[in-house]
Motif scaffolding. Structure first.
Motif, mmCIF file in Angstrom:
data_model
loop_
_atom_site.group_PDB
_atom_site.id
_atom_site.type_symbol
_atom_site.label_atom_id
_atom_site.label_comp_id
_atom_site.label_asym_id
_atom_site.label_seq_id
_atom_site.Cartn_x
_atom_site.Cartn_y
_atom_site.Cartn_z
ATOM 1 N N ILE A 229 -20.948 -46.523 27.186
ATOM 2 C CA ILE A 229 -22.199 -45.813 26.906
ATOM 3 C C ILE A 229 -23.307 -46.305 27.831
ATOM 4 C CG2 ILE A 229 -23.980 -45.421 25.163
ATOM 5 C CD1 ILE A 229 -21.784 -45.572 23.060
ATOM 6 N N ILE A 230 -23.387 -47.642 28.036
ATOM 7 C CA ILE A 230 -24.390 -48.187 28.953
ATOM 8 C C ILE A 230 -24.138 -47.668 30.360
ATOM 9 C CG2 ILE A 230 -25.321 -50.304 29.937
ATOM 10 C CD1 ILE A 230 -26.073 -49.808 27.025
ATOM 11 N N GLY A 231 -22.837 -47.558 30.743
ATOM 12 C CA GLY A 231 -22.524 -47.008 32.050
ATOM 13 C C GLY A 231 -22.958 -45.563 32.175
ATOM 14 N N LEU A 232 -22.792 -44.784 31.094
ATOM 15 C CA LEU A 232 -23.229 -43.380 31.125
ATOM 16 C C LEU A 232 -24.748 -43.296 31.233
ATOM 17 C CD1 LEU A 232 -22.382 -40.440 30.949
ATOM 18 C CD2 LEU A 232 -22.464 -40.609 28.457
ATOM 19 N N LEU A 233 -25.454 -44.174 30.514
ATOM 20 C CA LEU A 233 -26.917 -44.222 30.643
ATOM 21 C C LEU A 233 -27.322 -44.607 32.065
ATOM 22 C CD1 LEU A 233 -27.947 -45.966 27.300
ATOM 23 C CD2 LEU A 233 -28.547 -43.653 28.010
ATOM 24 N N ARG A 234 -26.582 -45.549 32.631
ATOM 25 C CA ARG A 234 -26.864 -45.946 34.012
ATOM 26 C C ARG A 234 -26.748 -44.757 34.957
ATOM 27 N NH1 ARG A 234 -22.771 -50.122 36.770
ATOM 28 N NH2 ARG A 234 -21.384 -48.383 36.273
ATOM 29 N N ALA A 235 -25.680 -43.963 34.803
ATOM 30 C CA ALA A 235 -25.470 -42.821 35.693
ATOM 31 C C ALA A 235 -26.538 -41.751 35.489
ATOM 32 C CB ALA A 235 -24.080 -42.237 35.459
ATOM 33 N N TYR A 321 -32.936 -49.236 39.302
ATOM 34 C CA TYR A 321 -32.464 -49.078 37.927
ATOM 35 C C TYR A 321 -30.944 -49.273 37.854
ATOM 36 C CZ TYR A 321 -31.002 -46.767 33.653
ATOM 37 O OH TYR A 321 -30.409 -46.477 32.462
ATOM 38 N N PHE A 322 -30.233 -48.672 38.818
ATOM 39 C CA PHE A 322 -28.773 -48.768 38.815
ATOM 40 C C PHE A 322 -28.329 -50.229 38.934
ATOM 41 C CE2 PHE A 322 -24.522 -48.582 40.540
ATOM 42 C CZ PHE A 322 -23.952 -47.531 39.862
ATOM 43 N N GLN A 323 -28.995 -50.980 39.808
ATOM 44 C CA GLN A 323 -28.629 -52.386 39.995
ATOM 45 C C GLN A 323 -28.909 -53.210 38.734
ATOM 46 O OE1 GLN A 323 -30.891 -53.417 43.472
ATOM 47 N NE2 GLN A 323 -29.318 -52.667 44.906
ATOM 48 N N ASN A 324 -30.042 -52.931 38.076
ATOM 49 C CA ASN A 324 -30.361 -53.661 36.846
ATOM 50 C C ASN A 324 -29.327 -53.383 35.761
ATOM 51 O OD1 ASN A 324 -32.645 -54.806 37.950
ATOM 52 N ND2 ASN A 324 -34.016 -53.191 37.237
ATOM 53 N N MET A 325 -28.983 -52.113 35.598
ATOM 54 C CA MET A 325 -27.990 -51.757 34.586
ATOM 55 C C MET A 325 -26.612 -52.310 34.942
ATOM 56 S SD MET A 325 -29.456 -50.172 32.136
ATOM 57 C CE MET A 325 -28.188 -49.254 31.276
ATOM 58 N N LYS A 327 -26.046 -55.142 36.376
ATOM 59 C CA LYS A 327 -26.020 -56.541 35.950
ATOM 60 C C LYS A 327 -25.655 -56.649 34.475
ATOM 61 C CE LYS A 327 -29.490 -58.101 39.303
ATOM 62 N NZ LYS A 327 -30.860 -58.662 39.468
ATOM 63 N N LEU A 328 -26.242 -55.743 33.656
ATOM 64 C CA LEU A 328 -25.933 -55.759 32.221
ATOM 65 C C LEU A 328 -24.467 -55.417 31.973
ATOM 66 C CD1 LEU A 328 -29.114 -53.912 30.869
ATOM 67 C CD2 LEU A 328 -28.676 -56.370 30.893
ATOM 68 N N ILE A 329 -23.961 -54.438 32.739
ATOM 69 C CA ILE A 329 -22.568 -54.022 32.551
ATOM 70 C C ILE A 329 -21.610 -55.105 33.042
ATOM 71 C CG2 ILE A 329 -20.839 -52.331 33.273
ATOM 72 C CD1 ILE A 329 -23.045 -50.240 33.276
ATOM 73 N N ASP A 330 -21.963 -55.754 34.172
ATOM 74 C CA ASP A 330 -21.118 -56.845 34.666
ATOM 75 C C ASP A 330 -21.077 -57.989 33.657
ATOM 76 O OD1 ASP A 330 -20.563 -55.445 36.938
ATOM 77 O OD2 ASP A 330 -22.038 -56.463 38.186
ATOM 78 N N PHE A 331 -22.250 -58.254 33.048
ATOM 79 C CA PHE A 331 -22.277 -59.287 32.007
ATOM 80 C C PHE A 331 -21.371 -58.886 30.838
ATOM 81 C CE2 PHE A 331 -24.103 -60.357 27.848
ATOM 82 C CZ PHE A 331 -23.944 -61.727 27.867
ATOM 83 N N ALA A 332 -21.420 -57.601 30.465
ATOM 84 C CA ALA A 332 -20.565 -57.126 29.372
ATOM 85 C C ALA A 332 -19.093 -57.267 29.740
ATOM 86 C CB ALA A 332 -20.891 -55.678 29.043
ATOM 87 N N PHE A 333 -18.762 -56.991 31.007
ATOM 88 C CA PHE A 333 -17.371 -57.119 31.419
ATOM 89 C C PHE A 333 -16.920 -58.581 31.384
ATOM 90 C CE2 PHE A 333 -14.040 -57.465 34.726
ATOM 91 C CZ PHE A 333 -13.104 -56.643 34.149
ATOM 92 N N GLU A 334 -17.814 -59.491 31.789
ATOM 93 C CA GLU A 334 -17.486 -60.915 31.682
ATOM 94 C C GLU A 334 -17.257 -61.307 30.225
ATOM 95 O OE1 GLU A 334 -20.702 -62.949 33.483
ATOM 96 O OE2 GLU A 334 -20.253 -62.271 35.519
ATOM 97 N N THR A 335 -18.057 -60.725 29.335
ATOM 98 C CA THR A 335 -17.886 -61.002 27.910
ATOM 99 C C THR A 335 -16.564 -60.412 27.414
ATOM 100 O OG1 THR A 335 -20.284 -60.865 27.682
ATOM 101 C CG2 THR A 335 -18.999 -60.873 25.654
ATOM 102 N N GLN A 336 -16.187 -59.246 27.950
ATOM 103 C CA GLN A 336 -14.885 -58.661 27.597
ATOM 104 C C GLN A 336 -13.755 -59.610 28.003
ATOM 105 O OE1 GLN A 336 -14.328 -54.705 29.157
ATOM 106 N NE2 GLN A 336 -16.395 -54.084 28.581
#
Length: 625
Positions: A229-235, A321-325, A327-336
């Motif tokens: 969902i965050i990725g869709l918001l990013r796009a 905006y894309f780069q900021n989002m 970072k959040l998604i990469d953090f989520a992937f690290e958490t995954q």
């Protein structure tokens, strides 16, 4: 109705009492128990040696049944341990494959976002093109890591293999490059693929309830959903920065996706301590950032200035905006990855535990088989004595069970006697909290004038005797006037009419009659003999009619309670009343005025919370029937 003096002796209170000296074996006489013992002893002594041998063979057959059952249970436990061991290995493999799917989903999310930005710039050969090519390469590598014969996914209701999905993505890429693909179709296409991949990933990871990993699976899958969902918001938002398409419809879609993301985040932070800790240590709050974006992007100042910006400026905002989002998604992937490791570790622990149980059950099976043979002989020798003891214990247990059943009946009777019969019966059968709306009831609330001052100069025993005497008097009169006692709180006494049984409009007349009877009795009421000096007591009374809610609170010590503005108004009328007076609201007066039975004088207006200023009356007397 008058009285010169009321003393504690005049109040009769009934209590149920359990006789603690009563023997648990009282339901069966000792003579009966001795008789049974003698019969058992005679039968035991009358066995001849030949009959004993015959019975031994029967005993051998009897003992074989539980022995074989025990062996069967041990074997079954052994098989279950082996099954858990095998399932844990399969689950570890499934988690590893799920991690590959999560990596593929992340790459698709990134490609979706970069491609959306590229489409928003109308396919210009800008730096986004090179970034998009790199993202496609990473996606292809992630596809190649997925087993080719793995589960297929549904797209547009049609089942596709992983290879077919990859081919469809290549077709979509060509549409993007030749400009024949719209932004919305592009987002829908990639989102549908991600949803299908997540469904396959979730289906593969299956753990039974005994493996204690279900919550970790829920947290892991929710985190993947959240990331998508965050990725869709990013796009979407990156594309809108490039096109200034910040409309009310896009805002509604943004809020919908943000809320859905919040829901998934609540799930995975609730079910996984590791994820919750990781997100709590995150420097940038996703929700806070999304809220800042909403306030900035849909603000009037930005909307007015957005379209005046050059394409390069808008693209710069989009990339930022894309780069900021990202970072959040990469953090989520690290958490995954962290959660995947946690889940894998737990599965290895399960496997280790299963191996341990497998060895234990195997050892137990061997020992049981060997020991059972030895115990069979001992069992034959001891069975008769054991039978005698079992019969004796059965007699005692039966007696105790009967006694406990009787005590339980007494306990339930004590527990429910404080409730109306109708409510007590319903509560006992349903074992649930019972509540009901009542359109018209009348509430009576009283307290003792100057009770606080009386308490400061009286002992606790004196105050207890006073309230016990007064409440006992009131309790007896509730039966006479068919009103329901609700509760007592200190010196306050509350009764009601019209609950739980509806009686039409008669509830007001019953309460007023009860109040006048109390008023007459209090004219001659004095403190009990335990007080040092003889003095009279006055009470204030407030009466109000209206709607309320009645219900039972609690199961261990249930109480029937009333709630609503009607109760609050009655309390206010009581507080604003006078000693020896019955303060009546206009709503109650409307119920009794046409009866011609009660004498009422207008008192004036009183201010209450919730009902504002209401007209009130003094209830003075009632004519003879």
């Amino acid at each position: 109705m008058t009285s010169n003096s009321i003393h504690p002796e005049s109040v009769v209170t009934k209590f149920y009492r359990c006789d603690e000296t009563k023997s648990l074996d009282s339901s069966i006489s000792q003579q009966s128990i001795r008789s049974i013992h003698e019969v058992l002893f005679q039968k035991r002594s009358s066995y001849s040696s030949s009959r004993g041998i015959a019975n031994h063979w029967k005993m051998i057959m009897i003992i074989l049944i539980p022995v074989l059952s025990l062996i069967s249970l041990a074997t079954n436990s052994l098989l279950e341990a082996a099954k858990v061991k095998r399932a844990s290995l399969e689950s570890i493999h499934d988690v590893k494959v799920a991690h590959l799917y999560a990596n593929l989903i992340q790459m698709l999310q990134r490609e979706r976002g970069i491609s959306s930005n590229f489409l928003s710039t109308y396919g210009d050969k800008n730096p986004l093109y090179d970034t998009m090519m790199t993202a496609r390469k990473n996606t292809d590598q992630a596809f190649n890591k997925i087993p080719p014969n793995h589960d297929a996914i549904y797209m547009n209701g049609i089942l596709h293999t992983i290879l077919e999905v990859h081919e469809n993505i290549n077709l979509s890429r060509r549409k993007i490059e030749n400009g024949s693909d719209s932004l919305e179709d592009h987002l829908s296409f990639y989102t549908e693929i991600n949803n299908g991949l997540m469904s396959v990933m979730f289906d593969d990871i299956y753990l039974s309830e005994e493996k204690n990993c279900v919550l970790d699976i829920v947290a892991f899958t929710s985190l993947v959903r959240w990331t998508d969902i965050i990725g869709l918001l990013r796009a979407r938002i990156a594309s809108q920065y490039a096109t200034c398409d910040f409309t009310s419809e896009s805002l509604q879609n943004y809020m919908l996706l943000s809320g859905e993301a919040m829901g998934y985040k609540n799930i995975f932070t609730h079910y996984s301590l590791e994820i919750e800790t990781a997100f709590s240590m995150e420097n940038q709050s996703t929700e806070k950032y999304l809220e800042n974006v909403r306030r900035f992007a849909w603000s009037k100042s930005f909307l007015n200035s957005c379209k005046t910006k050059s394409k390069a400026e808008r693209l710069s905002l989009s990339v930022t905006y894309f780069q900021n989002m990202t970072k959040l998604i990469d953090f989520a992937f690290e958490t995954q990855q962290l959660q995947s490791k946690v889940l894998t570790r737990k599965l290895f622990e399960i496997r280790k535990d299963a191996e341990f149980h497998f060895n234990v059950y195997l050892t137990v099976l061997v020992i049981i088989t060997f020991v059972s043979i030895i115990l069979t002989v001992w069992y034959i020798l001891c069975i008769e004595n054991m039978t005698f003891k079992i019969a004796n214990n059965a007699i005692i247990i039966r007696a105790k069970s009967q006694e406990l059943a009787e005590e339980k009946m007494v306990t339930e009777r004590l527990q429910y006697q404080m409730l109306p019969t109708k409510i007590a019966t319903a509560l006992k059968e349903a074992r649930t909290i019972i509540s009901e709306n009542f359109e018209d009831v009348t509430i009576f609330i009283s307290d003792i004038v100057n009770f606080t001052e009386l308490g400061t100069r009286s002992s606790a025993r004196e105050i207890f005797d006073l309230l016990n005497t007064l409440y006992g008097l009131f309790d007896n009169m509730t039966k006479t006037y068919e009103v329901l006692k609700i509760e007592t709180m200190g010196d306050s006494y509350m009764v009601a009419s019209g609950v739980p049984d509806r009686i039409g409009k008669a509830h007001a007349s019953k309460i007023c009659s009860f109040a006048l009877a109390i008023h007459n009795v209090m004219k001659g009421f004095y403190v009990p003999k335990t007080f040092k000096s003889r003095e009279s007591i006055q009470i204030r009374v407030g009466i109000h009619s209206g709607p309320c809610i009645g219900g039972v609170l609690g199961l261990k010590v249930p109480r029937y309670c009333l709630f609503g503005q009607t109760v609050n108004t009655a309390i206010t009328l009581k507080s604003k009343g006078r000693g020896g007076k019955i303060h009546l609201s206009d709503s109650t007066y409307q119920f009794i005025k046409d009866s011609g039975y009660f004498t009422v004088f207008e008192r004036g207006f009183a201010t209450t919370k919730g009902n504002g200023t209401i007209k009130t009356y003094w209830l003075e007397s009632a004519s003879e029937m």
